[in-house]
Design a protein around this motif. Structure first.
Motif, PDB file in Angstrom:
ATOM      1  N   ASP A  46      47.069   2.182  60.138  1.00 11.13           N
ATOM      2  CA  ASP A  46      45.967   3.124  61.392  1.00 11.13           C
ATOM      3  C   ASP A  46      46.776   4.754  61.307  1.00 11.13           C
ATOM      4  O   ASP A  46      48.054   5.135  61.292  1.00 11.13           O
ATOM      5  CB  ASP A  46      47.030   2.669  62.368  1.00 11.13           C
ATOM      6  N   ALA A  69      46.046   6.845  63.777  1.00  7.85           N
ATOM      7  CA  ALA A  69      46.712   6.930  64.898  1.00  7.85           C
ATOM      8  C   ALA A  69      47.955   7.133  64.782  1.00  7.85           C
ATOM      9  O   ALA A  69      48.762   7.604  65.150  1.00  7.85           O
ATOM     10  CB  ALA A  69      45.890   6.456  66.450  1.00  7.85           C
ATOM     11  N   SER A  70      48.423   5.708  64.497  1.00 12.09           N
ATOM     12  CA  SER A  70      49.998   5.410  64.729  1.00 12.09           C
ATOM     13  C   SER A  70      50.940   6.783  63.715  1.00 12.09           C
ATOM     14  O   SER A  70      51.961   6.457  63.513  1.00 12.09           O
ATOM     15  CB  SER A  70      50.146   3.841  64.410  1.00 12.09           C
ATOM     16  N   ARG A  71      50.263   6.473  62.740  1.00  9.00           N
ATOM     17  CA  ARG A  71      50.866   7.513  61.132  1.00  9.00           C
ATOM     18  C   ARG A  71      51.274   8.928  61.763  1.00  9.00           C
ATOM     19  O   ARG A  71      52.357   9.702  61.542  1.00  9.00           O
ATOM     20  CB  ARG A  71      50.193   7.372  60.332  1.00  9.00           C
ATOM     21  N   SER A  97      47.428  15.122  62.223  1.00  6.12           N
ATOM     22  CA  SER A  97      46.300  14.273  62.103  1.00  6.12           C
ATOM     23  C   SER A  97      44.938  14.868  60.441  1.00  6.12           C
ATOM     24  O   SER A  97      44.930  13.343  59.871  1.00  6.12           O
ATOM     25  CB  SER A  97      45.166  14.558  63.075  1.00  6.12           C
ATOM     26  N   LEU A 109      51.366   9.406  64.611  1.00  7.30           N
ATOM     27  CA  LEU A 109      52.143   9.903  66.143  1.00  7.30           C
ATOM     28  C   LEU A 109      53.609  10.022  65.890  1.00  7.30           C
ATOM     29  O   LEU A 109      54.024  10.273  65.758  1.00  7.30           O
ATOM     30  CB  LEU A 109      51.948   9.268  67.413  1.00  7.30           C
ATOM     31  N   GLU A 110      53.663   9.254  64.825  1.00  3.13           N
ATOM     32  CA  GLU A 110      55.111   8.765  64.283  1.00  3.13           C
ATOM     33  C   GLU A 110      55.552   9.937  63.722  1.00  3.13           C
ATOM     34  O   GLU A 110      56.786  10.483  63.744  1.00  3.13           O
ATOM     35  CB  GLU A 110      55.084   7.944  63.073  1.00  3.13           C
ATOM     36  N   GLU A 137      56.247  12.801  66.267  1.00  2.00           N
ATOM     37  CA  GLU A 137      57.417  12.688  67.332  1.00  2.00           C
ATOM     38  C   GLU A 137      58.495  12.610  65.663  1.00  2.00           C
ATOM     39  O   GLU A 137      59.607  12.981  66.997  1.00  2.00           O
ATOM     40  CB  GLU A 137      57.827  10.413  67.425  1.00  2.00           C
TER      41      GLU A 137
END
Length: 289
Positions: free
Chosen positions: A185, A187-189, A148, A191-192, A195
């Protein structure tokens, strides 16, 4: 044994020299030059290799006495600071790129709990806009908090996996982040990134056929600071030799002997009104009539 070795090294592990050509091949040489900072430089071998490959001027900070002495032999006193990264005094936004290979250890006194993330956050302020941060850590250090932090401060974040396992146990990655406004976004970046680091589905860092990144133009500055918090006599002497006040034109002018004025006596005594014409010639840039 691995734990004891890490304690002995202060948590610092030099990037294996075999990975340096592949790391250097990610970037094209800087077209206008610039500065490269390694805040945890070790003996400076990685910094030297990258600076030469990227046409950047190297600056090293190292805490350990022996390793700092090695950096001073490579880069000189003016480009090496022997001290704690958290005590380093350097101009904000002055470096085109940072190579940050921090010690792998816990930080029991800080809020981040891990020294790797704490040092990344502290060093980010020295990076110029559109500059590149290269953060070398274990894959499991790409936590949601770390991802983040990178995503919200970078326009581009890529993860590269180093071949093999460090110490035969841990997957090691290099995060390449370009400072700028976040894209998409957050948040999605975030998380990616997490992962991909956990799954290991990352491109392997090998020598590239062509550069993947380009350095921005160096920002011109009126002044530049790179010094330890405590100025030793050796550092002060080197600073005087490199850019002391005695190099300034104003200071040098004070030491120049005054020019002696010479009285000029005409060979022939001027006739009437000639002296007035000669004085009037001063208004025509010294032209003598």
């Amino acid at each position: 044994m691995t734990r004891l070795t890490s304690i002995e090294k202060g948590g610092f592990y030099e990037l294996p020299p075999a990975h340096l050509p592949a790391l250097a091949s990610l970037f094209a040489p800087a077209p206008t030059g610039g500065k490269l900072l390694d805040p945890c430089a070790g003996e400076g071998r990685a910094l030297q290799h990258l600076a030469e490959a990227w046409a950047l001027k190297p600056y090293a900070n190292e805490l350990d006495n022996t390793r700092a002495a090695a950096c001073q032999r490579l880069f000189g006193v003016s480009q090496t600071v022997h001290g704690d990264l958290y005590q380093l005094r350097a101009s904000t936004g002055a470096f085109t790129a940072l190579w940050c290979n921090p010690p792998y250890t816990w930080d029991t006194t800080g809020s981040d709990k891990r020294r790797e993330l704490s040092m990344l956050k502290h060093a980010w302020k020295w990076l110029q806009p559109d500059g590149f941060m290269l953060w070398c850590v274990y894959a499991h250090h790409i936590t949601p908090e770390a991802a983040s932090y990178l995503v919200n401060r970078a326009s581009q974040v890529d993860l590269w996996r180093l071949p093999g396992l460090h110490l035969g146990e841990y997957a090691q990655v290099v995060a390449v982040a370009r400072a700028g406004k976040t894209q998409g976004d957050p948040a999605s970046r975030t998380l990616e990134l997490v992962e991909r680091a956990r799954s290991g589905s990352l491109p392997e860092l090998t020598v590239q056929d062509s550069p993947r990144y380009e350095f921005p133009a160096e920002l011109k500055r009126k002044s530049f600071l790179f010094a330890p918090k405590v100025i030793t006599p050796e550092v002060a002497l080197q600073a005087v030799r490199d850019g002391g006040a005695h190099f300034g034109q104003g200071f040098a002018g004070l030491l120049e002997p005054p020019v002696e004025s010479q009285s000029v006596r005409p060979v022939v005594r001027p006739r009437g009104r000639q002296l007035a014409l000669i004085l009037a010639a001063g208004m025509f840039n010294g032209l003598v009539l």
